[in-house]
Design an enzyme around this catalytic site. Structure first.
Site, mmCIF file in Angstrom:
data_model
loop_
_atom_site.group_PDB
_atom_site.id
_atom_site.type_symbol
_atom_site.label_atom_id
_atom_site.label_comp_id
_atom_site.label_asym_id
_atom_site.label_seq_id
_atom_site.Cartn_x
_atom_site.Cartn_y
_atom_site.Cartn_z
ATOM 1 N N GLY A 10 45.809 11.778 14.508
ATOM 2 C CA GLY A 10 46.321 12.718 15.516
ATOM 3 C C GLY A 10 46.739 11.945 16.756
ATOM 4 O O GLY A 10 46.564 12.415 17.880
ATOM 5 N N GLY A 13 49.169 13.372 19.807
ATOM 6 C CA GLY A 13 48.845 14.569 20.565
ATOM 7 C C GLY A 13 48.553 14.258 22.028
ATOM 8 O O GLY A 13 48.723 13.128 22.493
ATOM 9 N N GLN A 14 48.078 15.286 22.730
ATOM 10 C CA GLN A 14 47.838 15.135 24.177
ATOM 11 C C GLN A 14 46.837 14.011 24.451
ATOM 12 O O GLN A 14 47.069 13.166 25.314
ATOM 13 C CB GLN A 14 47.317 16.457 24.773
ATOM 14 C CG GLN A 14 47.256 16.423 26.285
ATOM 15 C CD GLN A 14 46.370 17.505 26.903
ATOM 16 O OE1 GLN A 14 45.750 18.303 26.201
ATOM 17 N NE2 GLN A 14 46.299 17.517 28.210
ATOM 18 N N ASP A 36 49.465 10.234 12.146
ATOM 19 C CA ASP A 36 49.796 11.600 12.552
ATOM 20 C C ASP A 36 50.769 12.140 11.515
ATOM 21 O O ASP A 36 51.368 11.349 10.767
ATOM 22 C CB ASP A 36 50.449 11.584 13.962
ATOM 23 C CG ASP A 36 50.319 12.918 14.696
ATOM 24 O OD1 ASP A 36 50.863 13.914 14.189
ATOM 25 O OD2 ASP A 36 49.672 12.963 15.757
ATOM 26 N N ILE A 37 50.951 13.470 11.505
ATOM 27 C CA ILE A 37 51.973 14.018 10.591
ATOM 28 C C ILE A 37 53.359 13.885 11.222
ATOM 29 O O ILE A 37 54.357 13.898 10.533
ATOM 30 C CB ILE A 37 51.693 15.490 10.217
ATOM 31 C CG1 ILE A 37 51.331 16.306 11.461
ATOM 32 C CG2 ILE A 37 50.597 15.585 9.173
ATOM 33 C CD1 ILE A 37 51.263 17.806 11.200
ATOM 34 N N TYR A 142 38.698 28.830 16.765
ATOM 35 C CA TYR A 142 38.611 27.450 17.243
ATOM 36 C C TYR A 142 37.156 27.111 17.579
ATOM 37 O O TYR A 142 36.610 26.095 17.117
ATOM 38 C CB TYR A 142 39.506 27.313 18.470
ATOM 39 C CG TYR A 142 39.487 25.970 19.151
ATOM 40 C CD1 TYR A 142 39.999 24.844 18.522
ATOM 41 C CD2 TYR A 142 38.975 25.834 20.446
ATOM 42 C CE1 TYR A 142 40.001 23.614 19.162
ATOM 43 C CE2 TYR A 142 38.989 24.616 21.088
ATOM 44 C CZ TYR A 142 39.490 23.511 20.450
ATOM 45 O OH TYR A 142 39.497 22.290 21.078
ATOM 46 N N LYS A 146 34.640 24.505 15.762
ATOM 47 C CA LYS A 146 34.017 23.396 16.510
ATOM 48 C C LYS A 146 32.491 23.448 16.369
ATOM 49 O O LYS A 146 31.837 22.417 16.197
ATOM 50 C CB LYS A 146 34.416 23.439 17.988
ATOM 51 C CG LYS A 146 35.870 23.059 18.251
ATOM 52 C CD LYS A 146 36.139 21.611 17.895
ATOM 53 C CE LYS A 146 37.553 21.177 18.207
ATOM 54 N NZ LYS A 146 37.879 19.831 17.719
HETATM 55 N N1 LIG Z 1 43.292 18.815 25.073
HETATM 56 C C1 LIG Z 1 42.190 19.453 25.498
HETATM 57 O O1 LIG Z 1 42.111 19.943 26.627
HETATM 58 C C2 LIG Z 1 41.003 19.517 24.571
HETATM 59 C C3 LIG Z 1 39.832 20.181 25.033
HETATM 60 C C4 LIG Z 1 38.745 20.270 24.173
HETATM 61 C C5 LIG Z 1 38.781 19.664 22.921
HETATM 62 N N2 LIG Z 1 39.926 19.031 22.504
HETATM 63 C C6 LIG Z 1 39.924 18.446 21.152
HETATM 64 O O2 LIG Z 1 40.459 17.124 21.178
HETATM 65 C C7 LIG Z 1 41.193 16.867 19.970
HETATM 66 C C8 LIG Z 1 42.604 16.427 20.299
HETATM 67 O O3 LIG Z 1 43.217 17.440 21.081
HETATM 68 P P1 LIG Z 1 44.712 17.320 21.624
HETATM 69 O O4 LIG Z 1 44.772 18.164 22.838
HETATM 70 O O5 LIG Z 1 45.150 15.909 21.685
HETATM 71 O O6 LIG Z 1 45.496 18.083 20.455
HETATM 72 P P2 LIG Z 1 47.082 18.094 20.173
HETATM 73 O O7 LIG Z 1 47.382 19.390 19.487
HETATM 74 O O8 LIG Z 1 47.828 17.751 21.401
HETATM 75 O O9 LIG Z 1 47.240 16.883 19.145
HETATM 76 C C9 LIG Z 1 46.844 16.966 17.803
HETATM 77 C C10 LIG Z 1 47.672 15.971 17.009
HETATM 78 O O10 LIG Z 1 47.260 16.084 15.652
HETATM 79 C C11 LIG Z 1 48.429 16.049 14.845
HETATM 80 N N3 LIG Z 1 48.146 16.733 13.574
HETATM 81 C C12 LIG Z 1 48.225 18.054 13.290
HETATM 82 N N4 LIG Z 1 47.910 18.278 12.005
HETATM 83 C C13 LIG Z 1 47.611 17.076 11.458
HETATM 84 C C14 LIG Z 1 47.211 16.639 10.178
HETATM 85 N N5 LIG Z 1 47.070 17.523 9.167
HETATM 86 N N6 LIG Z 1 46.977 15.330 9.982
HETATM 87 C C15 LIG Z 1 47.142 14.416 10.980
HETATM 88 N N7 LIG Z 1 47.536 14.762 12.215
HETATM 89 C C16 LIG Z 1 47.765 16.078 12.460
HETATM 90 C C17 LIG Z 1 49.511 16.743 15.642
HETATM 91 O O11 LIG Z 1 50.812 16.354 15.180
HETATM 92 C C18 LIG Z 1 49.187 16.249 17.045
HETATM 93 O O12 LIG Z 1 49.905 15.070 17.342
HETATM 94 C C19 LIG Z 1 41.105 18.158 19.152
HETATM 95 O O13 LIG Z 1 40.020 18.082 18.262
HETATM 96 C C20 LIG Z 1 40.813 19.211 20.191
HETATM 97 O O14 LIG Z 1 40.142 20.310 19.634
HETATM 98 C C21 LIG Z 1 41.029 18.967 23.300
#
Ligand SMILES: NC(=O)c1ccc[n+]([C@@H]2O[C@H](COP(=O)([O-])OP(=O)(O)OC[C@H]3O[C@@H](n4cnc5c(N)ncnc54)[C@H](O)[C@@H]3O)[C@@H](O)[C@H]2O)c1
Length: 319
Positions: A10, A13-14, A36-37, A142, A146
């Site tokens: 992943g 992602g963010q 990542d996908i 969600y 978790k």
């Molecule tokens: N951003 C936040 O504020 C926040 C807060 C609490 C927890 N989290 C947790 O942190 C983690 C990352 O969050 P984020 O904000 O970067 O999420 P995001 O949605 O920005 O990024 C997720 C990434 O995973 C990739 N992805 C989706 N399906 C996939 C698959 N089947 N195989 C491989 N990659 C895949 C997506 O393309 C994306 O790039 C998550 O577990 C989220 O629950 C985030």
């Protein structure tokens, strides 16, 4: 030479965008693999492998080919998106985690980082200074996934000795990447709109206060817990971590210090209801005591840093 070989699942992602680069800087670009996908849409300083975490065979071949020791599993369905895709959210968040936990159980990898969230809490949890072992009765798929993931991590640690470490991230705010469908996304979007349009329409209500953290501190906590000696990690479900709390009105006031003509309007949607089930503030004393966690940024330091960096970024894009 680094003994670690890291796989970030992943990575686009963010959080992945920032974490993968931080790990590459620390351990060297040849020792960090991002998967990542989706393909990265910016230049990268690590090795990229396109793969879904749900494709166990392809994942295993990547892990073996690169001799991966540590996996950071970030791929997930987030809170707002998850409500419209219950089965997909469950499958990605749980089956993806199980794939990685089983690689560690079979001694193919050594260590796992998997993030949980403050979404494990729900309306029956106290609102303020929520303790590590407070009631967890989430009302989103969600949060349910978790909470189940936390239990799985603890189970694999207790039963098979799997070294998995986890943090309950609050809402994360950074300038480098855009969020992927969470309930706290407004706190990132607002900065881009403030710079580009000097106005923002917020999907949470003005007084909706939530626990938040600057991305730099989230990265510090993530690398910090992974670098700590195993005996210091006493909680194998997931640690509360915290930095500060604010509501949209308070964030807008901070932004106004830099853009006096900035204005905000409120048009709360269903995400405001999701956010209403979560705490206002978190007690993270276990993380502070066990492995010396402490955040570096307060709200005003974060706002100043984001605005400085985003102004620079938009100026460079215009040149
Ligand atoms: N951003 C936040 O504020 C926040 C807060 C609490 C927890 N989290 C947790 O942190 C983690 C990352 O969050 P984020 O904000 O970067 O999420 P995001 O949605 O920005 O990024 C997720 C990434 O995973 C990739 N992805 C989706 N399906 C996939 C698959 N089947 N195989 C491989 N990659 C895949 C997506 O393309 C994306 O790039 C998550 O577990 C989220 O629950 C985030």
């Amino acid at each position: 030479m680094s003994e670690k070989k890291i796989l970030v699942i992943g990575c686009n992602g963010q959080i992945g965008t920032v974490l993968t680069r931080a790990l590459s800087k620390k351990y060297g670009p040849d020792n960090v693999i991002g998967s990542d996908i989706a393909k990265p849409n910016e230049p990268i300083d690590f090795i990229f492998e396109a793969c879904s975490v749900l494709d166990k065979d392809q994942l295993l071949s990547i892990i073996k080919r690169h001799n991966i020791t540590d996996v950071y599993l970030l791929a997930a369905y987030l809170s707002a998106k998850g409500e419209d895709n219950i089965l997909k959210a469950w499958s990605l968040n749980i089956d993806g985690l199980l794939n990685v936990l089983n690689f560690a159980k079979d001694k193919i990898i050594k260590k796992i980082f998997w993030p949980s969230s403050i979404a494990v809490f729900g309306p029956t949890t106290p609102k303020t200074n929520v303790e590590q072992n407070a009631i967890t009765e989430p009302t989103t798929i969600y949060g349910v996934s978790k909470l189940s993931g936390e239990a799985l991590c603890n189970y694999y640690y207790q039963k098979f000795g799997v070294d998995v470490r986890s943090l309950r991230y609050p809402g994360l705010i950074g300038w480098q990447s855009l969020p992927g469908g969470g309930t706290t996304d407004y706190a990132v979007d607002i900065f881009h709109e403030a710079i580009k349009k000097k106005k923002y329409t917020c999907f949470l209500s003005a007084e909706r206060s939530l626990p938040m953290m600057y991305m730099a501190d989230a990265i510090k906590a993530t690398i910090g817990i992974m670098d700590s000696p195993s005996e210091k990690i006493k909680i194998r479900t997931s640690y509360n971590i915290s930095a500060f709390n604010f509501n949209p009105k308070e964030l807008a006031l901070e932004i106004k210090k830099y853009f006096s003509d900035f204005s905000i309007e409120y048009s709360p949607d269903k995400r405001d209801l999701l956010a209403s089930s979560w705490p206002n503030s978190i007690d993270d004393s276990c993380a502070r005591n066990d492995w010396d966690w402490a955040p570096s940024y307060d709200l005003s330091q974060m706002v100043g840093d984001i605005i400085l960096n985003l102004k620079r970024k938009y100026k460079e894009e215009l040149i």
